[in-house]
Motif scaffolding. Structure first.
Motif, PDB file in Angstrom:
ATOM      1  N   TYR A 180       0.820  -1.216   0.000  1.00 56.58           N
ATOM      2  CA  TYR A 180       0.000   0.000   0.000  1.00 56.58           C
ATOM      3  C   TYR A 180       0.854   1.267   0.000  1.00 56.58           C
ATOM      4  O   TYR A 180       0.547   2.243  -0.690  1.00 56.58           O
ATOM      5  CB  TYR A 180      -0.925  -0.012   1.223  1.00 56.58           C
ATOM      6  CG  TYR A 180      -1.798   1.209   1.336  1.00 56.58           C
ATOM      7  CD1 TYR A 180      -2.989   1.323   0.626  1.00 56.58           C
ATOM      8  CD2 TYR A 180      -1.424   2.270   2.180  1.00 56.58           C
ATOM      9  CE1 TYR A 180      -3.789   2.456   0.733  1.00 56.58           C
ATOM     10  CE2 TYR A 180      -2.213   3.396   2.297  1.00 56.58           C
ATOM     11  CZ  TYR A 180      -3.395   3.492   1.566  1.00 56.58           C
ATOM     12  OH  TYR A 180      -4.176   4.613   1.676  1.00 56.58           O
ATOM     13  N   GLN A 194      -5.260   4.249  -8.761  1.00 51.85           N
ATOM     14  CA  GLN A 194      -6.209   3.994  -7.694  1.00 51.85           C
ATOM     15  C   GLN A 194      -6.911   2.653  -7.878  1.00 51.85           C
ATOM     16  O   GLN A 194      -7.152   1.920  -6.909  1.00 51.85           O
ATOM     17  CB  GLN A 194      -7.241   5.120  -7.631  1.00 51.85           C
ATOM     18  CG  GLN A 194      -8.148   5.099  -6.415  1.00 51.85           C
ATOM     19  CD  GLN A 194      -7.411   5.487  -5.141  1.00 51.85           C
ATOM     20  OE1 GLN A 194      -6.600   4.721  -4.619  1.00 51.85           O
ATOM     21  NE2 GLN A 194      -7.701   6.692  -4.643  1.00 51.85           N
ATOM     22  N   CYS A 241      -4.631   0.037  -6.686  1.00 53.54           N
ATOM     23  CA  CYS A 241      -4.537   0.071  -5.225  1.00 53.54           C
ATOM     24  C   CYS A 241      -5.762  -0.589  -4.584  1.00 53.54           C
ATOM     25  O   CYS A 241      -5.631  -1.402  -3.659  1.00 53.54           O
ATOM     26  CB  CYS A 241      -4.396   1.512  -4.747  1.00 53.54           C
ATOM     27  SG  CYS A 241      -4.128   1.693  -2.983  1.00 53.54           S
ATOM     28  N   GLU A 242      -6.931  -0.266  -5.075  1.00 54.32           N
ATOM     29  CA  GLU A 242      -8.152  -0.833  -4.499  1.00 54.32           C
ATOM     30  C   GLU A 242      -8.283  -2.321  -4.823  1.00 54.32           C
ATOM     31  O   GLU A 242      -8.838  -3.085  -4.024  1.00 54.32           O
ATOM     32  CB  GLU A 242      -9.360  -0.056  -5.004  1.00 54.32           C
ATOM     33  CG  GLU A 242      -9.396   1.380  -4.498  1.00 54.32           C
ATOM     34  CD  GLU A 242     -10.669   2.116  -4.883  1.00 54.32           C
ATOM     35  OE1 GLU A 242     -11.621   1.462  -5.376  1.00 54.32           O
ATOM     36  OE2 GLU A 242     -10.720   3.356  -4.693  1.00 54.32           O
ATOM     37  N   THR A 243      -7.755  -2.730  -5.979  1.00 54.31           N
ATOM     38  CA  THR A 243      -7.827  -4.146  -6.350  1.00 54.31           C
ATOM     39  C   THR A 243      -6.854  -4.987  -5.519  1.00 54.31           C
ATOM     40  O   THR A 243      -7.213  -6.053  -5.005  1.00 54.31           O
ATOM     41  CB  THR A 243      -7.518  -4.313  -7.847  1.00 54.31           C
ATOM     42  OG1 THR A 243      -8.508  -3.619  -8.613  1.00 54.31           O
ATOM     43  CG2 THR A 243      -7.517  -5.787  -8.238  1.00 54.31           C
ATOM     44  N   TYR A 244      -5.618  -4.511  -5.390  1.00 58.63           N
ATOM     45  CA  TYR A 244      -4.593  -5.285  -4.696  1.00 58.63           C
ATOM     46  C   TYR A 244      -4.626  -5.111  -3.179  1.00 58.63           C
ATOM     47  O   TYR A 244      -4.337  -6.044  -2.426  1.00 58.63           O
ATOM     48  CB  TYR A 244      -3.196  -4.882  -5.192  1.00 58.63           C
ATOM     49  CG  TYR A 244      -2.869  -5.305  -6.603  1.00 58.63           C
ATOM     50  CD1 TYR A 244      -3.542  -6.366  -7.224  1.00 58.63           C
ATOM     51  CD2 TYR A 244      -1.864  -4.660  -7.329  1.00 58.63           C
ATOM     52  CE1 TYR A 244      -3.226  -6.746  -8.510  1.00 58.63           C
ATOM     53  CE2 TYR A 244      -1.538  -5.039  -8.614  1.00 58.63           C
ATOM     54  CZ  TYR A 244      -2.227  -6.086  -9.211  1.00 58.63           C
ATOM     55  OH  TYR A 244      -1.909  -6.463 -10.489  1.00 58.63           O
ATOM     56  N   GLU A 245      -4.960  -3.885  -2.721  1.00 55.54           N
ATOM     57  CA  GLU A 245      -4.833  -3.571  -1.293  1.00 55.54           C
ATOM     58  C   GLU A 245      -6.184  -3.412  -0.588  1.00 55.54           C
ATOM     59  O   GLU A 245      -6.214  -3.212   0.629  1.00 55.54           O
ATOM     60  CB  GLU A 245      -4.022  -2.278  -1.115  1.00 55.54           C
ATOM     61  CG  GLU A 245      -2.712  -2.231  -1.880  1.00 55.54           C
ATOM     62  CD  GLU A 245      -1.730  -3.303  -1.481  1.00 55.54           C
ATOM     63  OE1 GLU A 245      -1.826  -3.788  -0.325  1.00 55.54           O
ATOM     64  OE2 GLU A 245      -0.863  -3.669  -2.299  1.00 55.54           O
ATOM     65  N   ASN A 246      -7.275  -3.463  -1.351  1.00 54.46           N
ATOM     66  CA  ASN A 246      -8.622  -3.290  -0.788  1.00 54.46           C
ATOM     67  C   ASN A 246      -8.773  -1.986  -0.016  1.00 54.46           C
ATOM     68  O   ASN A 246      -9.448  -1.924   1.025  1.00 54.46           O
ATOM     69  CB  ASN A 246      -8.976  -4.474   0.134  1.00 54.46           C
ATOM     70  CG  ASN A 246      -9.080  -5.775  -0.631  1.00 54.46           C
ATOM     71  OD1 ASN A 246      -9.711  -5.825  -1.686  1.00 54.46           O
ATOM     72  ND2 ASN A 246      -8.447  -6.816  -0.104  1.00 54.46           N
ATOM     73  N   ALA A 247      -8.113  -0.946  -0.495  1.00 53.61           N
ATOM     74  CA  ALA A 247      -8.181   0.359   0.165  1.00 53.61           C
ATOM     75  C   ALA A 247      -7.902   1.446  -0.862  1.00 53.61           C
ATOM     76  O   ALA A 247      -7.139   1.248  -1.812  1.00 53.61           O
ATOM     77  CB  ALA A 247      -7.176   0.447   1.307  1.00 53.61           C
ATOM     78  N   SER A 248      -8.517   2.597  -0.644  1.00 46.77           N
ATOM     79  CA  SER A 248      -8.279   3.760  -1.502  1.00 46.77           C
ATOM     80  C   SER A 248      -7.145   4.582  -0.920  1.00 46.77           C
ATOM     81  O   SER A 248      -7.030   4.722   0.308  1.00 46.77           O
ATOM     82  CB  SER A 248      -9.556   4.599  -1.605  1.00 46.77           C
ATOM     83  OG  SER A 248      -9.323   5.761  -2.370  1.00 46.77           O
ATOM     84  N   GLN A 295     -12.912  -7.869 -14.076  1.00 49.30           N
ATOM     85  CA  GLN A 295     -13.264  -7.206 -12.824  1.00 49.30           C
ATOM     86  C   GLN A 295     -12.463  -5.910 -12.639  1.00 49.30           C
ATOM     87  O   GLN A 295     -12.996  -4.897 -12.179  1.00 49.30           O
ATOM     88  CB  GLN A 295     -13.025  -8.153 -11.652  1.00 49.30           C
ATOM     89  CG  GLN A 295     -13.964  -9.349 -11.631  1.00 49.30           C
ATOM     90  CD  GLN A 295     -13.541 -10.405 -10.624  1.00 49.30           C
ATOM     91  OE1 GLN A 295     -12.548 -10.230  -9.895  1.00 49.30           O
ATOM     92  NE2 GLN A 295     -14.284 -11.519 -10.569  1.00 49.30           N
ATOM     93  N   LYS A 325     -13.744  -2.066 -12.379  1.00 48.72           N
ATOM     94  CA  LYS A 325     -13.312  -1.203 -11.278  1.00 48.72           C
ATOM     95  C   LYS A 325     -12.786   0.137 -11.809  1.00 48.72           C
ATOM     96  O   LYS A 325     -13.099   1.210 -11.268  1.00 48.72           O
ATOM     97  CB  LYS A 325     -12.229  -1.901 -10.461  1.00 48.72           C
ATOM     98  CG  LYS A 325     -11.480  -1.031  -9.458  1.00 48.72           C
ATOM     99  CD  LYS A 325     -12.363  -0.597  -8.305  1.00 48.72           C
ATOM    100  CE  LYS A 325     -12.622  -1.735  -7.360  1.00 48.72           C
ATOM    101  NZ  LYS A 325     -13.372  -1.270  -6.153  1.00 48.72           N
TER     102      LYS A 325
END
Length: 378
Positions: free
Chosen positions: A249, A285, A288-295, A335, A339
């Motif tokens: 992240y 982004q 980041c949201e795909t790999y880390e599940n966070a923005s 997917q 996203k």
């Protein structure tokens, strides 16, 4: 025991000289102060030639910038008075004999006649010359007003104080009108100081393995354009050893910041009317949201505030190619594309879709759209 004696040899290195501004004048000096008044948007090579000639007409050349009247660019961007002042100052910063002012900085932006005065067409000094001299703290007897009007059109009554202090510039081969009305068509004639503002950024986005980088390089070859490469891939090689195995992240902030710097560098070194950007902050982004599940808030801020002029979205309808770094094959690829589309909508980034499954046809689609929507407007 004999002790060796070290003798310091005289240095052959020339002492470093601090850069100095050019201040020398010659026998052509005709007045203490010359005033070059006009709209310098876009600043082009004809303006710079005029400044070079005008500087020889007095000890000090005062450039007074009037409010820009340029048409909006295809992106909708219009230069401000501060933008134009920045260009002129950067172009003339080595000239100690040049002083740059704006109508606003002199407190004269309410004087309509002066705001509309332009040295390229004016035949007489501005009616508000006394107010201008007062703002500059100059005596009218010590100045000349620079004009580019043809000699036959200049007034001949030099006993009139309003016409006695005109000085004419020589003609140049650079025609102002077509450059002012069609700056992208005459990009090579723009001053390097303002090209970053006029070049139109075209960002190529899409799902993983959608041909973004290939298309960017094809378009760069087609237009001779500067490029800001995909920073995530470059960062993976420079900081992670060539694999996303160690990606986490905390990496997304430097990736986005480095990408912003790369875009800035590409624009400030623009070689064509468009500058190409390989992926954007919305794409960063999405990863980041795909790999880390966070923005990531830094990436989000850049996506909102650092806007590209135009975005082309490549559909996910070409074959997925495993290159040793990509991880989103199969269903994950679709997917991720979804996203990305959601994030583009979140940040209100409009885009034009490129959907042909043939790589060469994608290139032709992109060229046709750029020529029609960006370049053909001028």
């Amino acid at each position: 025991m004999t002790r060796a004696v070290c003798t310091k040899l005289p240095s052959t290195t020339k002492p470093h000289k601090q850069p100095t501004k050019l201040t020398s004048r010659d026998d052509m000096t005709q007045a203490q102060h010359a005033l070059l008044i006009g709209d310098f948007a876009p600043l082009h090579l004809g303006h710079m030639q005029d400044i070079n000639h005008a500087a020889q007409m007095a000890t000090t050349l005062h450039i007074i910038i009037t409010p820009p009247k340029a048409n909006p660019l295809p992106s909708g961007r219009c230069p401000t008075l501060a933008d134009v002042a920045r260009w002129v100052q950067n172009a003339c910063q080595q000239f100690g004999f040049v002083r740059v002012h704006t109508i606003a900085s002199l407190g004269l932006d309410k004087l309509n006649n002066l705001c509309n005065f332009d040295y390229q067409t004016a035949h007489t000094p501005p009616a508000e010359l006394p107010a201008l001299c007062q703002a500059l703290q100059l005596d009218t007897s010590d100045i000349v007003i620079i004009t580019k009007a043809k000699q036959g059109n200049l007034p001949t009554d030099t006993t009139n104080a309003s016409t006695a202090n005109l000085a004419q510039l020589p003609s140049t081969i650079v025609d102002n009108l077509p450059i002012a009305t069609q700056p992208l068509s005459h990009f090579a004639k723009l001053s390097p100081a303002c090209r970053y503002f006029y070049t139109q950024t075209v960002c190529i986005v899409g799902g993983e393995s959608s041909g973004k980088t290939t298309l960017v390089h094809k378009l760069a070859n087609h237009y001779g354009a500067s490029v800001a490469l995909e920073m995530g891939r470059l960062y993976t090689h420079s900081h992670l050893g060539g694999s996303e195995l160690a990606l986490q992240y905390s990496d997304y902030t430097p990736i986005a910041i480095h990408h912003a710097k790369a875009i800035e560098h590409a624009c400030h070194n623009a070689t064509a009317a468009i500058t190409l950007i390989d992926t954007d902050f919305a794409t960063t982004q999405a990863f980041c949201e795909t790999y880390e599940n966070a923005s990531n808030p830094v990436v989000a801020s850049l996506a909102l505030d650092y806007r590209m002029d135009f975005t082309l979205y490549l559909d996910n309808n070409v074959a997925w190619v495993a290159d040793g770094m990509r991880r989103l094959g199969g269903a994950a690829r679709s997917q991720f594309a979804q996203k990305l589309l959601e994030i583009l909508a979140r940040y209100r980034i409009d885009y034009h879709g490129i959907d042909n499954p043939d790589y060469h046809q994608r290139y032709l689609q992109a060229v046709a759209w750029i020529d029609r929507q960006i370049l053909a407007k001028f």
